[in-house]
Design an enzyme around this catalytic site. Structure first.
Site, PDB file in Angstrom:
ATOM      1  N   GLU A  44       2.682  -4.463   1.413  1.00 11.71           N
ATOM      2  CA  GLU A  44       1.454  -3.850   1.921  1.00 11.71           C
ATOM      3  C   GLU A  44       0.228  -4.710   1.631  1.00 11.71           C
ATOM      4  O   GLU A  44      -0.668  -4.815   2.459  1.00 11.71           O
ATOM      5  CB  GLU A  44       1.280  -2.442   1.340  1.00 11.71           C
ATOM      6  CG  GLU A  44       2.297  -1.430   1.850  1.00 11.71           C
ATOM      7  CD  GLU A  44       2.257  -1.213   3.367  1.00 11.71           C
ATOM      8  OE1 GLU A  44       1.230  -1.491   4.002  1.00 11.71           O
ATOM      9  OE2 GLU A  44       3.296  -0.787   3.917  1.00 11.71           O
ATOM     10  N   TYR A 127      -5.145   3.702   1.041  1.00 14.64           N
ATOM     11  CA  TYR A 127      -4.066   3.442   1.990  1.00 14.64           C
ATOM     12  C   TYR A 127      -2.813   2.921   1.272  1.00 14.64           C
ATOM     13  O   TYR A 127      -1.718   3.450   1.445  1.00 14.64           O
ATOM     14  CB  TYR A 127      -4.502   2.442   3.082  1.00 14.64           C
ATOM     15  CG  TYR A 127      -3.295   1.882   3.785  1.00 14.64           C
ATOM     16  CD1 TYR A 127      -2.624   2.652   4.727  1.00 14.64           C
ATOM     17  CD2 TYR A 127      -2.762   0.644   3.436  1.00 14.64           C
ATOM     18  CE1 TYR A 127      -1.461   2.191   5.326  1.00 14.64           C
ATOM     19  CE2 TYR A 127      -1.601   0.170   4.025  1.00 14.64           C
ATOM     20  CZ  TYR A 127      -0.955   0.954   4.964  1.00 14.64           C
ATOM     21  OH  TYR A 127       0.199   0.499   5.524  1.00 14.64           O
ATOM     22  N   ASP A 145      -4.132   3.406   7.817  1.00 11.44           N
ATOM     23  CA  ASP A 145      -4.719   2.068   7.970  1.00 11.44           C
ATOM     24  C   ASP A 145      -5.356   1.973   9.356  1.00 11.44           C
ATOM     25  O   ASP A 145      -5.452   2.986  10.070  1.00 11.44           O
ATOM     26  CB  ASP A 145      -3.661   0.974   7.735  1.00 11.44           C
ATOM     27  CG  ASP A 145      -2.655   0.876   8.874  1.00 11.44           C
ATOM     28  OD1 ASP A 145      -2.627   1.772   9.750  1.00 11.44           O
ATOM     29  OD2 ASP A 145      -1.895  -0.115   8.908  1.00 11.44           O
TER      30      ASP A 145
HETATM   31  N1  ADE Z   1       1.215  -3.022   8.371  1.00 11.51           N
HETATM   32  C1  ADE Z   1       0.870  -2.445   7.217  1.00 11.51           C
HETATM   33  N2  ADE Z   1       1.913  -1.839   6.664  1.00 11.51           N
HETATM   34  C2  ADE Z   1       2.956  -2.042   7.475  1.00 11.51           C
HETATM   35  C3  ADE Z   1       4.307  -1.679   7.432  1.00 11.51           C
HETATM   36  N3  ADE Z   1       4.787  -0.987   6.410  1.00 11.51           N
HETATM   37  N4  ADE Z   1       5.081  -2.055   8.459  1.00 11.51           N
HETATM   38  C4  ADE Z   1       4.567  -2.753   9.469  1.00 11.51           C
HETATM   39  N5  ADE Z   1       3.315  -3.128   9.563  1.00 11.51           N
HETATM   40  C5  ADE Z   1       2.513  -2.789   8.568  1.00 11.51           C
END
Ligand code: ADE
Length: 367
Positions: A44, A127, A145
């Site tokens: 993340e 987030y 997000d």
């Molecule tokens: N962008 C942020 N977190 C994500 C996730 N878990 N999978 C794909 N894109 C992301």
């Protein structure tokens, strides 16, 4: 919108459509096959910085160099910054390192299991805390997000500026209403994925969308207008001039200290000018550079760089100054003179690294 406005049947229906779409369309991403909060956290933080395709090699690099939070906590900060190199926004890497140490020292190596606790770790926002708590521990807390803001704003017709404090509350409250209590992890992943693949920022293909029949933005042709985002402050232009002072295999560099985003990274002798200058002669004297360049052979690097940061636009130029067999000029105390072998392993802003390679100081193909 709250639970009062939306009945349970509607919520169940929304979840059913979403999870079916997710099963049929989700990408097989490395971090989706783990429940390890440490690896989820790494993914993340990386994905806040970059897209999935560019972020995946960093995820692989971090998880193989540091398979556990103990490994990351024990690593020297400089090594972590170097692995992070290319992702930008180095405070994230510093926070990553600090938080790993916190998890080891204050939590006995075990990640907290709730978003409420997780958010206390350094640099970890609402987030990321929600993402970890739901993906690793099934806590039903919405992870919102940029993707998810867009999906919600469009489907439910929310016109609140998503950068305002009021939006946080409003979207979070809707997220709490919508999130599946049975499988919050899938709900959060699915919302993120839906924003990344279907409800994309520009020109979404709404004709094939599973929410077409219930989407506010589609019904009102408001896809371009939603989500509402207040206008960005115009980036301030800055003009940076770097001097690569070298003799043979040695280069002068300094570690940046202070609060800037390049804090802890190494760069060359630098002069910031108030306006752009074409020729070195136009500003060398007024910026007191003549004594520094005396005895060196000066050669400009042809290419100028523009580097965009959140609120700044950096216009960066480089000059090589070759001192041949002579000693480098006396420099302020912060500067050190490093052999090229060592220069390769120091953490540097990506721009500095690029120029060193482009100008043949470092190997092109070195990692
Ligand atoms: N962008 C942020 N977190 C994500 C996730 N878990 N999978 C794909 N894109 C992301």
């Amino acid at each position: 919108m709250t639970e009062d406005d939306m009945d349970k049947v509607e919520v169940l229906c929304f979840n059913k459509i979403l999870s079916k779409w997710y099963i049929q369309n989700a990408r097989d991403l490395l971090w989706r096959s783990t429940r390890d909060p440490y690896k989820i956290w790494l993914s993340e933080v990386i994905l806040q910085q970059t897209r999935v395709v560019q972020g995946t090699p960093y995820y692989v690099k971090f998880t193989s160099n540091y398979p556990t939070v103990y490994d990351l906590a024990a690593a020297p900060l400089q090594e972590v910054l170097r692995l992070w190199q290319g992702l930008g926004y180095y405070s994230r890497a510093r926070n990553l390192h600090a938080s790993a140490r916190m998890v080891v020292e204050e939590y006995g190596g075990e990640f907290p299991r709730t978003a409420r606790e997780l958010v206390k770790l350094k640099g970890l926002g609402a987030y990321t805390a929600a993402a970890i708590a739901s993906f690793a521990f099934d806590e039903p807390v919405p992870a919102i997000d940029g993707n998810v803001y867009r999906v919600m704003a469009r489907i439910f017709g929310i016109e609140t500026d998503i950068l305002s404090p009021a939006a946080k509350k409003e979207f979070f409250s809707l997220g709490q209403t919508l999130i599946s209590q049975d499988d919050p992890a899938t709900y959060n992943q699915a919302m993120i994925e839906f924003g990344a693949l279907q409800c994309v920022p520009v020109a979404p293909n709404c004709e094939v969308c599973v929410f077409k029949a219930r989407c506010f933005a589609y019904a009102h042709q408001a896809q371009d207008r939603l989500p509402v985002k207040a206008k960005k402050i115009k980036a301030r232009s800055r003009y940076l001039n770097y001097f690569i002072l070298y003799n043979g295999q040695r280069i002068a560099l300094k570690e940046r200290v202070g609060k800037g985003i390049w804090n802890g990274l190494y760069d060359f002798y630098e002069i910031e000018t108030q306006e752009p200058h074409g020729q070195l002669e136009d500003f060398a004297e007024s910026y007191g550079l003549n004594h520094l360049l005396r005895g060196g052979v000066v050669e400009p690097v042809d290419k100028a760089f523009v580097h965009l940061l959140t609120h700044q636009k950096l216009h960066v130029r480089f000059w090589k100054v070759d001192f041949g067999q002579q000693a480098l000029p006396a420099l302020p105390e912060a500067y050190g003179v490093f052999d090229l072998d060592r220069v390769g392993s120091l953490p540097k802003p990506i721009l500095i690294d690029q120029v060193l390679r482009q100008e043949g100081f470092l190997e092109q193909d070195e990692e």
